[in-house]
Enzyme design. Structure first.
Site, PDB file in Angstrom:
ATOM      1  N   HIS A   1      -1.199  -1.253  -4.502  1.00  0.00           N
ATOM      2  CA  HIS A   1      -2.337  -0.734  -3.860  1.00  0.00           C
ATOM      3  C   HIS A   1      -2.366   0.898  -3.391  1.00  0.00           C
ATOM      4  O   HIS A   1      -1.419   1.395  -2.773  1.00  0.00           O
ATOM      5  CB  HIS A   1      -2.618  -1.470  -2.523  1.00  0.00           C
ATOM      6  CG  HIS A   1      -3.804  -1.297  -1.704  1.00  0.00           C
ATOM      7  ND1 HIS A   1      -4.967  -2.105  -2.403  1.00  0.00           N
ATOM      8  CD2 HIS A   1      -4.448  -0.628  -0.903  1.00  0.00           C
ATOM      9  CE1 HIS A   1      -6.187  -1.687  -1.645  1.00  0.00           C
ATOM     10  NE2 HIS A   1      -5.779  -0.665  -0.951  1.00  0.00           N
TER      11      HIS A   1
ATOM     12  N   MET B   1     -11.992   5.288  -1.155  1.00  0.00           N
ATOM     13  CA  MET B   1     -12.827   5.467  -0.007  1.00  0.00           C
ATOM     14  C   MET B   1     -13.453   6.549   0.102  1.00  0.00           C
ATOM     15  O   MET B   1     -13.047   7.670   0.618  1.00  0.00           O
ATOM     16  CB  MET B   1     -11.959   5.196   1.298  1.00  0.00           C
ATOM     17  CG  MET B   1     -11.597   3.827   1.512  1.00  0.00           C
ATOM     18  SD  MET B   1     -10.113   3.642   2.302  1.00  0.00           S
ATOM     19  CE  MET B   1      -8.793   3.618   1.154  1.00  0.00           C
TER      20      MET B   1
ATOM     21  N   ASP C   1      -7.372  -5.960   3.117  1.00  0.00           N
ATOM     22  CA  ASP C   1      -6.889  -4.917   3.389  1.00  0.00           C
ATOM     23  C   ASP C   1      -6.893  -4.476   4.702  1.00  0.00           C
ATOM     24  O   ASP C   1      -8.119  -4.218   5.400  1.00  0.00           O
ATOM     25  CB  ASP C   1      -7.408  -3.958   2.329  1.00  0.00           C
ATOM     26  CG  ASP C   1      -7.064  -2.476   2.319  1.00  0.00           C
ATOM     27  OD1 ASP C   1      -6.037  -2.362   2.808  1.00  0.00           O
ATOM     28  OD2 ASP C   1      -7.569  -1.578   1.696  1.00  0.00           O
TER      29      ASP C   1
ATOM     30  N   MET D   1     -12.100  -5.712   4.060  1.00  0.00           N
ATOM     31  CA  MET D   1     -11.568  -4.679   5.079  1.00  0.00           C
ATOM     32  C   MET D   1     -11.384  -5.492   6.501  1.00  0.00           C
ATOM     33  O   MET D   1     -12.512  -5.802   6.883  1.00  0.00           O
ATOM     34  CB  MET D   1     -12.274  -3.347   5.395  1.00  0.00           C
ATOM     35  CG  MET D   1     -12.234  -2.274   4.092  1.00  0.00           C
ATOM     36  SD  MET D   1     -11.073  -1.931   3.344  1.00  0.00           S
ATOM     37  CE  MET D   1      -9.826  -1.149   4.495  1.00  0.00           C
TER      38      MET D   1
ATOM     39  N   HIS E   1      -8.282   1.672  -4.673  1.00  0.00           N
ATOM     40  CA  HIS E   1      -9.048   1.311  -3.360  1.00  0.00           C
ATOM     41  C   HIS E   1      -9.893   2.861  -3.353  1.00  0.00           C
ATOM     42  O   HIS E   1      -9.243   3.604  -2.457  1.00  0.00           O
ATOM     43  CB  HIS E   1      -8.562   0.839  -2.306  1.00  0.00           C
ATOM     44  CG  HIS E   1      -9.455   0.674  -1.328  1.00  0.00           C
ATOM     45  ND1 HIS E   1      -8.869   0.479   0.215  1.00  0.00           N
ATOM     46  CD2 HIS E   1     -10.686   0.780  -1.139  1.00  0.00           C
ATOM     47  CE1 HIS E   1     -10.084   0.136   0.941  1.00  0.00           C
ATOM     48  NE2 HIS E   1     -11.041   0.487   0.179  1.00  0.00           N
TER      49      HIS E   1
ATOM     50  N   MET F   1      -8.781   8.586  -0.219  1.00  0.00           N
ATOM     51  CA  MET F   1      -9.686   8.888   0.625  1.00  0.00           C
ATOM     52  C   MET F   1     -10.143  10.370   0.719  1.00  0.00           C
ATOM     53  O   MET F   1      -9.372  11.360   0.241  1.00  0.00           O
ATOM     54  CB  MET F   1      -9.039   8.870   2.004  1.00  0.00           C
ATOM     55  CG  MET F   1      -8.393   7.459   2.355  1.00  0.00           C
ATOM     56  SD  MET F   1      -7.462   7.203   3.877  1.00  0.00           S
ATOM     57  CE  MET F   1      -6.919   5.766   3.717  1.00  0.00           C
TER      58      MET F   1
ATOM     59  N   SER G   1       0.841  -1.189   0.173  1.00  0.00           N
ATOM     60  CA  SER G   1      -0.069   0.112   0.005  1.00  0.00           C
ATOM     61  C   SER G   1       0.860   1.243  -0.063  1.00  0.00           C
ATOM     62  O   SER G   1       1.505   1.596   0.953  1.00  0.00           O
ATOM     63  CB  SER G   1      -0.890   0.067   1.151  1.00  0.00           C
ATOM     64  OG  SER G   1      -1.752   1.190   1.077  1.00  0.00           O
TER      65      SER G   1
ATOM     66  N   ASP H   1      -4.397   3.955  -2.199  1.00  0.00           N
ATOM     67  CA  ASP H   1      -5.835   4.339  -1.238  1.00  0.00           C
ATOM     68  C   ASP H   1      -6.078   5.760  -1.577  1.00  0.00           C
ATOM     69  O   ASP H   1      -5.439   6.754  -1.231  1.00  0.00           O
ATOM     70  CB  ASP H   1      -5.665   4.185   0.314  1.00  0.00           C
ATOM     71  CG  ASP H   1      -5.534   2.819   0.316  1.00  0.00           C
ATOM     72  OD1 ASP H   1      -6.327   1.714   0.176  1.00  0.00           O
ATOM     73  OD2 ASP H   1      -4.194   2.235   0.981  1.00  0.00           O
TER      74      ASP H   1
HETATM   75  C1  DX5 Z   1      -6.909   1.506   5.095  1.00  0.00           C
HETATM   76  C2  DX5 Z   1      -6.559   1.421   3.763  1.00  0.00           C
HETATM   77  C3  DX5 Z   1      -5.257   0.380   3.573  1.00  0.00           C
HETATM   78  C4  DX5 Z   1      -3.968   0.630   4.344  1.00  0.00           C
HETATM   79  C5  DX5 Z   1      -3.354  -0.652   4.830  1.00  0.00           C
HETATM   80  O1  DX5 Z   1      -7.845   2.309   4.977  1.00  0.00           O
HETATM   81  O2  DX5 Z   1      -7.472   1.091   2.925  1.00  0.00           O
HETATM   82  O3  DX5 Z   1      -4.950  -0.163   2.248  1.00  0.00           O
HETATM   83  O4  DX5 Z   1      -3.261   1.489   3.505  1.00  0.00           O
HETATM   84  O5  DX5 Z   1      -2.205  -0.197   5.630  1.00  0.00           O
HETATM   85  P1  DX5 Z   1      -1.993  -1.399   6.847  1.00  0.00           P
HETATM   86  O6  DX5 Z   1      -1.483  -2.757   5.835  1.00  0.00           O
HETATM   87  O7  DX5 Z   1      -0.700  -0.555   7.439  1.00  0.00           O
HETATM   88  O8  DX5 Z   1      -2.854  -1.681   7.632  1.00  0.00           O
HETATM   89 ZN    ZN Z   2      -6.612  -0.047   0.920  1.00  0.00          ZN
END
Ligand code: DX5
Ligand code: ZN
Length: 216
Positions: free
Chosen positions: A33, A68, A175, A137, A66, A37, A8, A35
């Site tokens: 990956h 969010m 994840d 998740m 991903h 947000m 990630s 993210d």
């Molecule tokens: C959390 C993200 C994850 C995050 C995972 O909301 O969707 O992808 O980066 O990080 P770790 O592996 O540190 O939990």
């Molecule tokens: Zn993620």
């Protein structure tokens, strides 16, 4: 198929983003990956298109994006243009799931659906055959480095059963909080893709940690 590992980027050093992307390029990792947000769907803001395009410029492996965010349909084409190969949105952020999945596929990407820890896999019963990936998740979304929720093992096993029963080809992605202590058990109950942020970038030797996460 042996399982995939998707570090990630959220846990990378953004002051040295190109260096960390090249580290992943030159490792045993399979995907990036990424993210996104929005500060509305989750209580955190990560980054948007300019950073995603910088990642795309250097990344030599598929971008697993991903979302969010609320109203993910608004941005499908922009994420395609920014290099997403897999585009995953949250079931909880979406009213017309079937339409959103078709939009993503029509844009030429693989479509993923993410489930928050409290969301039942049974909500996917009527649509699992249309989905390319289910992101389970294993923490509450919003932050890296959180504690893994143990119920995930049971949830993944039930999801695997559903996928097999419905003859679906959907991959199961885990994840949140994936580490060197839980990854083997996750693969044994049905995980196909392991996301790892803190475990990779918080380790002394990220390249070696990625190699370890690939080993069963
Ligand atoms: C959390 C993200 C994850 C995050 C995972 O909301 O969707 O992808 O980066 O990080 P770790 O592996 O540190 O939990
Ligand atoms: Zn993620």
């Amino acid at each position: 198929m042996s399982h995939l590992v998707a570090p990630s980027v959220l846990s990378a050093d953004f002051g040295n983003l190109q260096r960390d992307i090249e580290l992943i390029n030159n490792s045993d990792a399979d995907w990036f990956h990424v993210d996104i947000m929005d500060g509305v769907f989750v209580p955190n803001i990560s980054f948007g298109f300019p950073v995603l395009k910088a990642i795309q410029k250097h990344a030599k492996k598929p971008l697993d994006v991903h979302l969010m965010i609320v109203d993910p349909d608004r941005y499908t084409q922009q994420f395609k243009d920014a290099g997403a190969e897999v585009l995953t949105f949250h079931l909880e952020a979406c009213t017309h799931l079937h339409r959103s999945i078709q939009n993503i596929k029509n844009s030429g990407m693989k479509a993923g659906v993410a489930l928050n820890p409290h969301t039942s896999i049974h909500l996917l019963e009527d649509i699992i055959s249309d989905i390319d990936l289910v992101c389970v998740m294993s923490v509450n979304p919003g932050f890296g480095g959180q504690k893994f929720i143990e119920n995930t093992f049971t949830k993944v096993a039930a999801l695997k059963k559903l996928i097999t029963e419905k003859n679906s080809k959907a991959l199961i992605e885990i994840d949140g909080g994936v580490d060197l202590n839980n990854y083997k058990k996750l693969v044994s109950v049905g995980a196909d893709v392991l996301v790892a942020g803190n475990t990779v970038f918080g380790s002394a030797n990220p390249t070696q940690t990625i190699t370890q996460l690939k080993q069963i």
